[in-house]
Write a protein that holds these residues in place. Structure first.
Motif, PDB file in Angstrom:
ATOM      1  N   TYR A  39     -32.264  10.626  55.769  1.00 55.21           N
ATOM      2  CA  TYR A  39     -32.025  11.186  54.438  1.00 55.21           C
ATOM      3  C   TYR A  39     -30.543  11.539  54.301  1.00 55.21           C
ATOM      4  CZ  TYR A  39     -37.068  11.845  54.851  1.00 55.21           C
ATOM      5  OH  TYR A  39     -38.418  11.639  55.056  1.00 55.21           O
ATOM      6  N   ILE A  40     -30.018  11.288  53.111  1.00 55.08           N
ATOM      7  CA  ILE A  40     -28.615  11.599  52.831  1.00 55.08           C
ATOM      8  C   ILE A  40     -28.537  12.725  51.811  1.00 55.08           C
ATOM      9  CG2 ILE A  40     -26.438  10.744  51.877  1.00 55.08           C
ATOM     10  CD1 ILE A  40     -27.157   7.986  52.916  1.00 55.08           C
ATOM     11  N   PHE A  41     -27.789  13.742  52.160  1.00 56.93           N
ATOM     12  CA  PHE A  41     -27.494  14.848  51.246  1.00 56.93           C
ATOM     13  C   PHE A  41     -26.343  14.409  50.343  1.00 56.93           C
ATOM     14  CE2 PHE A  41     -24.785  18.708  50.578  1.00 56.93           C
ATOM     15  CZ  PHE A  41     -25.661  19.441  49.792  1.00 56.93           C
ATOM     16  N   MET A  42     -26.619  14.333  49.038  1.00 56.56           N
ATOM     17  CA  MET A  42     -25.600  13.961  48.061  1.00 56.56           C
ATOM     18  C   MET A  42     -25.140  15.213  47.323  1.00 56.56           C
ATOM     19  SD  MET A  42     -27.359  10.501  46.468  1.00 56.56           S
ATOM     20  CE  MET A  42     -26.290  10.587  45.027  1.00 56.56           C
ATOM     21  N   ALA A  43     -23.834  15.400  47.277  1.00 55.19           N
ATOM     22  CA  ALA A  43     -23.283  16.579  46.609  1.00 55.19           C
ATOM     23  C   ALA A  43     -21.984  16.207  45.910  1.00 55.19           C
ATOM     24  CB  ALA A  43     -23.047  17.697  47.619  1.00 55.19           C
ATOM     25  N   ASP A  44     -21.565  17.083  45.014  1.00 55.52           N
ATOM     26  CA  ASP A  44     -20.327  16.873  44.261  1.00 55.52           C
ATOM     27  C   ASP A  44     -19.314  17.953  44.601  1.00 55.52           C
ATOM     28  OD1 ASP A  44     -20.725  14.689  41.963  1.00 55.52           O
ATOM     29  OD2 ASP A  44     -22.600  15.783  42.204  1.00 55.52           O
ATOM     30  N   ARG A  45     -18.073  17.539  44.731  1.00 59.20           N
ATOM     31  CA  ARG A  45     -16.962  18.475  44.828  1.00 59.20           C
ATOM     32  C   ARG A  45     -16.277  18.464  43.462  1.00 59.20           C
ATOM     33  NH1 ARG A  45     -13.262  17.865  50.034  1.00 59.20           N
ATOM     34  NH2 ARG A  45     -15.108  18.857  50.967  1.00 59.20           N
ATOM     35  N   TRP A  46     -16.591  19.463  42.653  1.00 55.29           N
ATOM     36  CA  TRP A  46     -16.170  19.479  41.258  1.00 55.29           C
ATOM     37  C   TRP A  46     -14.666  19.734  41.106  1.00 55.29           C
ATOM     38  CZ3 TRP A  46     -19.826  17.335  38.677  1.00 55.29           C
ATOM     39  CH2 TRP A  46     -21.172  17.589  38.961  1.00 55.29           C
ATOM     40  N   ARG A  47     -14.080  19.151  40.069  1.00 54.76           N
ATOM     41  CA  ARG A  47     -12.677  19.358  39.722  1.00 54.76           C
ATOM     42  C   ARG A  47     -12.602  19.698  38.234  1.00 54.76           C
ATOM     43  NH1 ARG A  47     -12.040  19.307  44.602  1.00 54.76           N
ATOM     44  NH2 ARG A  47     -10.698  17.891  45.817  1.00 54.76           N
ATOM     45  N   PRO A  48     -12.936  20.943  37.839  1.00 53.02           N
ATOM     46  CA  PRO A  48     -13.035  21.280  36.417  1.00 53.02           C
ATOM     47  C   PRO A  48     -11.744  21.086  35.632  1.00 53.02           C
ATOM     48  CG  PRO A  48     -13.104  23.255  37.783  1.00 53.02           C
ATOM     49  CD  PRO A  48     -13.256  22.090  38.704  1.00 53.02           C
ATOM     50  N   LYS A  49     -10.584  21.175  36.283  1.00 52.72           N
ATOM     51  CA  LYS A  49      -9.321  20.970  35.564  1.00 52.72           C
ATOM     52  C   LYS A  49      -9.039  19.490  35.322  1.00 52.72           C
ATOM     53  CE  LYS A  49      -7.153  25.227  37.239  1.00 52.72           C
ATOM     54  NZ  LYS A  49      -5.997  25.803  38.001  1.00 52.72           N
ATOM     55  N   SER A 106     -25.050  20.575  45.762  1.00 50.92           N
ATOM     56  CA  SER A 106     -26.092  19.560  45.874  1.00 50.92           C
ATOM     57  C   SER A 106     -26.404  18.895  44.535  1.00 50.92           C
ATOM     58  CB  SER A 106     -27.370  20.189  46.443  1.00 50.92           C
ATOM     59  OG  SER A 106     -27.716  21.370  45.717  1.00 50.92           O
ATOM     60  N   THR A 107     -26.793  17.618  44.612  1.00 52.18           N
ATOM     61  CA  THR A 107     -27.259  16.924  43.418  1.00 52.18           C
ATOM     62  C   THR A 107     -28.493  16.067  43.677  1.00 52.18           C
ATOM     63  OG1 THR A 107     -26.636  15.450  41.600  1.00 52.18           O
ATOM     64  CG2 THR A 107     -25.739  14.920  43.758  1.00 52.18           C
ATOM     65  N   PHE A 108     -28.680  15.556  44.925  1.00 52.40           N
ATOM     66  CA  PHE A 108     -29.800  14.646  45.184  1.00 52.40           C
ATOM     67  C   PHE A 108     -29.958  14.488  46.689  1.00 52.40           C
ATOM     68  CE2 PHE A 108     -31.905  10.372  45.094  1.00 52.40           C
ATOM     69  CZ  PHE A 108     -32.902  10.648  44.172  1.00 52.40           C
ATOM     70  N   VAL A 109     -31.189  14.199  47.118  1.00 51.21           N
ATOM     71  CA  VAL A 109     -31.434  13.792  48.499  1.00 51.21           C
ATOM     72  C   VAL A 109     -31.956  12.369  48.467  1.00 51.21           C
ATOM     73  CG1 VAL A 109     -32.776  14.144  50.587  1.00 51.21           C
ATOM     74  CG2 VAL A 109     -31.856  16.118  49.364  1.00 51.21           C
ATOM     75  N   LEU A 110     -31.278  11.477  49.182  1.00 54.84           N
ATOM     76  CA  LEU A 110     -31.594  10.058  49.153  1.00 54.84           C
ATOM     77  C   LEU A 110     -32.273   9.612  50.449  1.00 54.84           C
ATOM     78  CD1 LEU A 110     -31.343   7.148  48.040  1.00 54.84           C
ATOM     79  CD2 LEU A 110     -29.054   7.079  49.070  1.00 54.84           C
ATOM     80  N   PRO A 111     -33.537   9.161  50.387  1.00 54.87           N
ATOM     81  CA  PRO A 111     -34.155   8.544  51.560  1.00 54.87           C
ATOM     82  C   PRO A 111     -33.559   7.134  51.743  1.00 54.87           C
ATOM     83  CG  PRO A 111     -35.802   9.348  49.977  1.00 54.87           C
ATOM     84  CD  PRO A 111     -34.492   9.316  49.285  1.00 54.87           C
ATOM     85  N   VAL A 112     -33.083   6.839  52.938  1.00 55.75           N
ATOM     86  CA  VAL A 112     -32.474   5.538  53.208  1.00 55.75           C
ATOM     87  C   VAL A 112     -33.569   4.509  53.416  1.00 55.75           C
ATOM     88  CG1 VAL A 112     -30.925   4.236  54.702  1.00 55.75           C
ATOM     89  CG2 VAL A 112     -30.487   6.660  54.258  1.00 55.75           C
ATOM     90  N   GLN A 113     -33.507   3.410  52.684  1.00 53.30           N
ATOM     91  CA  GLN A 113     -34.527   2.383  52.765  1.00 53.30           C
ATOM     92  C   GLN A 113     -34.435   1.629  54.095  1.00 53.30           C
ATOM     93  OE1 GLN A 113     -36.879   2.173  50.042  1.00 53.30           O
ATOM     94  NE2 GLN A 113     -35.747   4.104  49.922  1.00 53.30           N
ATOM     95  N   GLY A 114     -35.610   1.326  54.671  1.00 54.25           N
ATOM     96  CA  GLY A 114     -35.656   0.552  55.889  1.00 54.25           C
ATOM     97  C   GLY A 114     -35.363   1.352  57.145  1.00 54.25           C
ATOM     98  N   MET A 115     -35.154   2.657  57.021  1.00 53.74           N
ATOM     99  CA  MET A 115     -34.895   3.504  58.181  1.00 53.74           C
ATOM    100  C   MET A 115     -35.902   4.644  58.188  1.00 53.74           C
ATOM    101  SD  MET A 115     -30.720   3.658  58.417  1.00 53.74           S
ATOM    102  CE  MET A 115     -30.779   4.023  60.173  1.00 53.74           C
ATOM    103  N   ASP A 116     -36.370   4.968  59.356  1.00 54.84           N
ATOM    104  CA  ASP A 116     -37.368   6.023  59.490  1.00 54.84           C
ATOM    105  C   ASP A 116     -36.678   7.374  59.635  1.00 54.84           C
ATOM    106  OD1 ASP A 116     -39.877   7.137  59.769  1.00 54.84           O
ATOM    107  OD2 ASP A 116     -39.917   6.859  61.942  1.00 54.84           O
ATOM    108  N   ASP A 117     -37.117   8.330  58.828  1.00 52.72           N
ATOM    109  CA  ASP A 117     -36.634   9.702  58.949  1.00 52.72           C
ATOM    110  C   ASP A 117     -35.128   9.812  58.695  1.00 52.72           C
ATOM    111  OD1 ASP A 117     -37.528  12.326  59.282  1.00 52.72           O
ATOM    112  OD2 ASP A 117     -36.834  12.395  61.354  1.00 52.72           O
TER     113      ASP A 117
END
Length: 396
Positions: free
Chosen positions: A347-357, A334-345
């Protein structure tokens, strides 16, 4: 030498063929570019091309909505194992529909100055930007580690700008709440003492940790701050939520009215719980948090919690992810939860799939959050768009 007429005809025909092939290639290239640079849905885990047909480079990010436009701030990664250090800085992208993103450039650049906090090669992670209506400033906070010091600094840093896309002016870094006790501490808590040679991970050590072993250790210099996020409440009060106490405890701290410092008011959340990567949302006057465990760059199961007040008490709700891959948060963090503007209820779960190499190849996992029995639920979609929220809005 005289060239036969038939040869001229062949040359002319060949030239026309080459020109036609070139025109067709250009046409195909433009068509392909158009397909690459326009999106009408989300495809989690796939390469996400911006309007220049380049993979979006905004890792560990957060989004600010300003005057109807979404601005995505994130870590600018580079190729190779050294790509997680800040060789460039923090980037910014803009969008009006969340699917298509324009590169707005580097909002806060790392610097060449030797010994500077944000010297090239330092670590600048999880940037979040909020807008202060009173000062009319855009305020950025991010996790900072000093160049060549590994992760021992455990600091948070702040920068400001008059313009949403920057450039941001770097102010300072610090450990939060120096000389301050958590708001829930009693006078007895403030005077308690701990054995200096407790062995880590023993029951005695864990009990001391929960009582404030590391809070006391870091009291004078300030509390550690690594993975972090920001949250602005309905009344305009801003909060800095960060992984502290050697990543063993989350802390929620109130920011000053200009959002550039700490008031000294803070609380501890799940002492000894080993939480990081916090993300927060508010729904129906309840606060929800999604976080992860601590397993380095490797994914683990997400966890969630709810509270009626930002200050708690917080109740754990378990893993919000369901279905195949849920035990590793669909190979992301997880990195952030984004409320979508103009829409009721919505929310978008924002996450990263890391690639350390090869950090520049890191992928983004954006998925819709639904609610079942007042608990957040995150399901996997290979492809999805914002119409997924229509049914939830009706059901609310």
């Amino acid at each position: 030498m005289t060239i036969p007429i038939s040869t001229f005809k062949r040359i002319k025909i060949l030239s026309l063929f080459i020109l036609a092939a070139f025109a067709l290639a250009c046409s195909s290239s433009n068509s392909t570019d158009s397909e690459k640079t326009y999106h009408n849905n989300f495809q989690p885990g796939q390469i996400w091309l911006d309007s220049d047909s380049v993979h979006v480079n905004a890792h560990g990010g957060g989004i600010l909505v300003y005057e109807g436009v979404y601005y995505w701030f994130g870590e600018h990664k580079t190729a190779g194992r050294g790509g997680n250090s800040a060789l460039v800085g923090i980037g910014c992208y803009s969008s009006t529909d969340l699917y298509n993103w324009k590169n707005e450039g580097i909002a806060l650049a790392s610097v060449e100055e030797e010994g500077a906090d944000i010297e090239k090669g330092c670590v600048m992670e999880r940037p979040k930007v909020i807008y202060n209506a009173e000062t009319e400033k855009f305020v950025m906070w991010f996790h900072l580690e000093l160049k060549g010091k590994g992760y021992e600094a455990a600091r948070t840093a702040v920068a400001v700008s008059d313009h949403v896309t920057g450039p941001f002016t770097y102010l300072r870094s610090l450990r939060p709440n120096a000389g301050q006790w958590p708001m829930e501490y009693t006078e007895a808590d403030k005077t308690q003492t701990f054995e200096s040679e407790l062995e880590w991970w023993t029951p005695e050590w864990m009990e001391a940790l929960k009582k404030g072993l590391f809070v006391a250790r870091d009291f004078e210099g300030g509390q550690m701050s690594r993975d972090m996020t920001l949250f602005v409440d309905d009344d305009g009060t801003a909060y800095h939520i960060h992984s502290s106490e050697d990543n063993l405890t989350l802390q929620i701290s109130e920011l000053t009215s200009d959002y550039t410092d700490f008031t000294g008011k803070y609380t501890r959340l799940f002492p000894g719980g080993h939480n990081e990567a916090p993300a927060i949302l508010k729904r129906n006057n309840k606060y929800y948090m999604i976080a992860s465990g601590c397993t380095g760059w490797d994914p683990n199961a997400a966890r969630s919690a709810v509270a009626s007040s930002i200050w708690g008490p917080w109740k754990q709700l378990g893993n919000p992810c369901v279905g195949e891959g849920a035990d590793l948060t669909f190979e992301s963090q997880s990195t952030f939860v984004l409320p979508v503007q103009g829409m009721d209820d919505a929310y978008i779960f924002m996450a990263d799939r890391w690639r350390p190499k090869d950090p520049i190849d890191g992928r983004y996992i954006w998925l819709p959050i639904t609610f079942e029995n007042e608990k957040p639920v995150i399901k996997w979609y290979d492809e999805w768009d914002l119409t997924v929220f229509d049914s939830q809005t009706v059901q609310k």
